[in-house]
Design a protein around this motif. Structure first.
Motif, mmCIF file in Angstrom:
data_model
loop_
_atom_site.group_PDB
_atom_site.id
_atom_site.type_symbol
_atom_site.label_atom_id
_atom_site.label_comp_id
_atom_site.label_asym_id
_atom_site.label_seq_id
_atom_site.Cartn_x
_atom_site.Cartn_y
_atom_site.Cartn_z
ATOM 1 N N ALA A 1 0.831 -1.205 0.000
ATOM 2 C CA ALA A 1 0.000 0.000 0.000
ATOM 3 C C ALA A 1 0.863 1.251 0.000
ATOM 4 O O ALA A 1 0.557 2.233 -0.701
ATOM 5 C CB ALA A 1 -0.922 -0.003 1.210
ATOM 6 N N GLU A 2 1.954 1.250 0.777
ATOM 7 C CA GLU A 2 2.800 2.439 0.873
ATOM 8 C C GLU A 2 3.472 2.758 -0.462
ATOM 9 O O GLU A 2 3.575 3.915 -0.857
ATOM 10 C CB GLU A 2 3.859 2.235 1.946
ATOM 11 C CG GLU A 2 4.651 3.488 2.287
ATOM 12 C CD GLU A 2 3.784 4.641 2.760
ATOM 13 O OE1 GLU A 2 4.159 5.798 2.492
ATOM 14 O OE2 GLU A 2 2.717 4.398 3.389
ATOM 15 N N GLU A 3 3.964 1.749 -1.171
ATOM 16 C CA GLU A 3 4.571 1.977 -2.486
ATOM 17 C C GLU A 3 3.560 2.557 -3.466
ATOM 18 O O GLU A 3 3.889 3.467 -4.242
ATOM 19 C CB GLU A 3 5.142 0.667 -3.029
ATOM 20 C CG GLU A 3 6.401 0.199 -2.305
ATOM 21 C CD GLU A 3 6.929 -1.102 -2.864
ATOM 22 O OE1 GLU A 3 7.990 -1.552 -2.402
ATOM 23 O OE2 GLU A 3 6.278 -1.677 -3.784
ATOM 24 N N LEU A 4 2.357 2.029 -3.454
ATOM 25 C CA LEU A 4 1.315 2.548 -4.336
ATOM 26 C C LEU A 4 0.980 3.990 -3.989
ATOM 27 O O LEU A 4 0.896 4.851 -4.871
ATOM 28 C CB LEU A 4 0.058 1.673 -4.240
ATOM 29 C CG LEU A 4 0.083 0.361 -5.025
ATOM 30 C CD1 LEU A 4 -0.998 -0.591 -4.526
ATOM 31 C CD2 LEU A 4 -0.095 0.631 -6.520
ATOM 32 N N LYS A 5 0.814 4.275 -2.717
ATOM 33 C CA LYS A 5 0.437 5.625 -2.302
ATOM 34 C C LYS A 5 1.508 6.644 -2.667
ATOM 35 O O LYS A 5 1.212 7.728 -3.181
ATOM 36 C CB LYS A 5 0.181 5.664 -0.802
ATOM 37 C CG LYS A 5 -0.375 7.005 -0.326
ATOM 38 C CD LYS A 5 -0.747 6.973 1.151
ATOM 39 C CE LYS A 5 -1.382 8.305 1.574
ATOM 40 N NZ LYS A 5 -1.764 8.302 3.009
ATOM 41 N N GLN A 6 2.764 6.297 -2.445
ATOM 42 C CA GLN A 6 3.853 7.235 -2.740
ATOM 43 C C GLN A 6 4.031 7.439 -4.232
ATOM 44 O O GLN A 6 4.152 8.572 -4.706
ATOM 45 C CB GLN A 6 5.160 6.728 -2.106
ATOM 46 C CG GLN A 6 5.185 6.807 -0.596
ATOM 47 C CD GLN A 6 6.531 6.424 -0.019
ATOM 48 O OE1 GLN A 6 7.488 6.132 -0.733
ATOM 49 N NE2 GLN A 6 6.616 6.423 1.308
ATOM 50 N N THR A 7 4.058 6.364 -5.001
ATOM 51 C CA THR A 7 4.283 6.481 -6.449
ATOM 52 C C THR A 7 3.119 7.157 -7.152
ATOM 53 O O THR A 7 3.316 7.945 -8.087
ATOM 54 C CB THR A 7 4.533 5.100 -7.059
ATOM 55 O OG1 THR A 7 5.655 4.492 -6.399
ATOM 56 C CG2 THR A 7 4.841 5.209 -8.548
ATOM 57 N N LEU A 8 1.899 6.880 -6.704
ATOM 58 C CA LEU A 8 0.723 7.501 -7.299
ATOM 59 C C LEU A 8 0.499 8.917 -6.789
ATOM 60 O O LEU A 8 -0.384 9.623 -7.270
ATOM 61 C CB LEU A 8 -0.533 6.669 -7.002
ATOM 62 C CG LEU A 8 -0.550 5.248 -7.560
ATOM 63 C CD1 LEU A 8 -1.819 4.520 -7.130
ATOM 64 C CD2 LEU A 8 -0.428 5.260 -9.070
#
Length: 395
Positions: A68-75
């Motif tokens: 979830a954290e990777e998705l939130k940061q990249t998006l």
């Protein structure tokens, strides 16, 4: 472990995303663009950052921990938690509906297909349904031909037949757990239409240095225009009738200056360029063009920092009950048609989950002759809906 497959689709009509996502949307658009332009094998690019981002948000809502954290940061998602992120998207959807009218058509849809053996986590279904209006349907992915036809029919209907055959039967199997899909359609007329009687064939200097004969449209009108010395370029906005959407064209001063321009753009906000524009009388000459673009986004997203969702450590425990899942594929398909009347653009994104295994006043007229490679964006004052470049126009 079961693999979650996310499919992102872009079709033949324009995608639209509103104010609440302005900062994050623009950041993500430029991140994607920087990676996609590295592939020199295809001269033209068009993609919808909005469609891709929305489809990936469907996955984010079911992700936890590092995934979830990777998705939130990249998006570049804005919001303290999933509920907050969802509320921001819901606000965007409400604003988008205001773009439809007599002069513009707009539709936006999300859908989730889930294997009959699985059930969505109730909290996920409520978030996806309430905020992204994503309805869910159970299917038997073992019936690959039937399900692929079912999904493709839905995408074609939502994009007015601009996106067809998005998913092949071979891409599905009994191990597929879910398909998450976003589809966007936009069609709008120019505020000031080009006269077809003025369209004529002229030379366009393509990126390989060759002159290609192309149909050019002509218009003398007032547009928002800017000279951009720091980018060694000029820019123009063409507004769509009845909307606050524009087609932004950034034209290098040098015939083969697109590559250098794109390197400089990596640190420039497209909205900052728009803020420098002023209303001027312009002699506009630009090619008609149609672009289709299809790409697997898995390697692109991995380069951007979204890695865990593709590997055995992926955590989608808030998505489906009783399954250990990861993303197997993210696919994007886009289409755009720019002609004398206006623009048609479409976008769709899917994520698949599979088991891992006219006379003028006396004033200056600025020529804007788009006869060599250029960059374009379809945007409003807040968001970037489509982004791409043309090295050789086709129509």
């Amino acid at each position: 472990m079961t693999a979650l497959s996310l499919l992102l689709l872009l079709g033949s009509l324009l995608s639209m995303v509103q104010a609440d996502r302005s900062t994050g949307d623009t950041k993500f658009a430029l991140k994607l663009f920087r990676v996609l332009v590295r592939d020199k094998s295809r001269p033209n690019i068009v993609f919808s950052p909005s469609s891709i981002r929305t489809a990936l948000v469907l996955a984010y809502l079911g992700a936890e921990d590092t995934t979830a954290e990777e998705l939130k940061q990249t998006l570049s998602l804005e919001g303290s938690d999933k509920n907050d992120v969802g509320q921001r998207f819901a606000h965007r959807l409400a604003q988008e509906q205001k773009q439809s009218g007599d002069d513009a058509q707009f539709s936006y849809a999300n859908r989730i297909y889930v294997a009959e053996r699985y059930r969505f986590i109730q909290a996920y279904q409520e978030l996806a349904g309430k905020y992204l209006r994503a309805s869910a349907e159970n299917v038997n992915f073992g019936e690959r031909m039937k399900v692929s036809q079912q999904i493709n029919s839905w995408v074609a209907a939502k994009t007015h037949d601009q996106i067809k055959d998005l998913i092949s039967a071979d891409s599905l199997s009994s191990d597929t757990a879910a398909i998450l899909i976003n589809a966007i359609y936009f069609k709008a007329q120019w505020e000031h239409a080009f006269s077809e009687s003025l369209t004529a064939v002229h030379d366009f200097a393509s990126s390989d240095g060759k002159k290609v004969r192309t149909s050019f449209m002509f218009l003398w009108e007032f547009f928002r225009y800017a000279e951009l010395p720091s980018l060694n370029a000029t820019a123009l906005e063409i507004r769509y009738k009845g909307t606050n959407i524009v087609l932004l064209i950034i034209l290098p001063l040098e015939e083969q200056g697109l590559y250098a321009l794109e390197k400089k753009l990596s640190d420039v906000d497209l909205h900052e360029i728009s803020s420098q524009m002023r209303r001027e009388h312009v002699q506009l000459q630009m090619p008609k063009f149609k672009l289709e673009f299809e790409v697997s986004l898995k390697p692109v997203l991995q380069q951007l920092g979204i890695k865990t969702m593709f590997d055995p450590n992926a955590d989608f425990s808030s998505l489906v009950e009783g399954a250990d899942m990861a993303i197997s594929e993210v696919k994007h398909k886009a289409f755009i048609d720019v002609n004398e009347n206006g623009t048609t653009a479409a976008a769709s994104t899917y994520v698949e989950v599979m088991a891992k295994s006219v006379k003028l006043p006396n004033r200056k007229t600025y020529p804007f002759i788009v006869d060599h490679p250029f960059l374009f964006a379809i945007k409003d004052e807040h968001s970037t809906f489509f982004l791409g470049h043309v090295n050789r126009p086709y129509y």
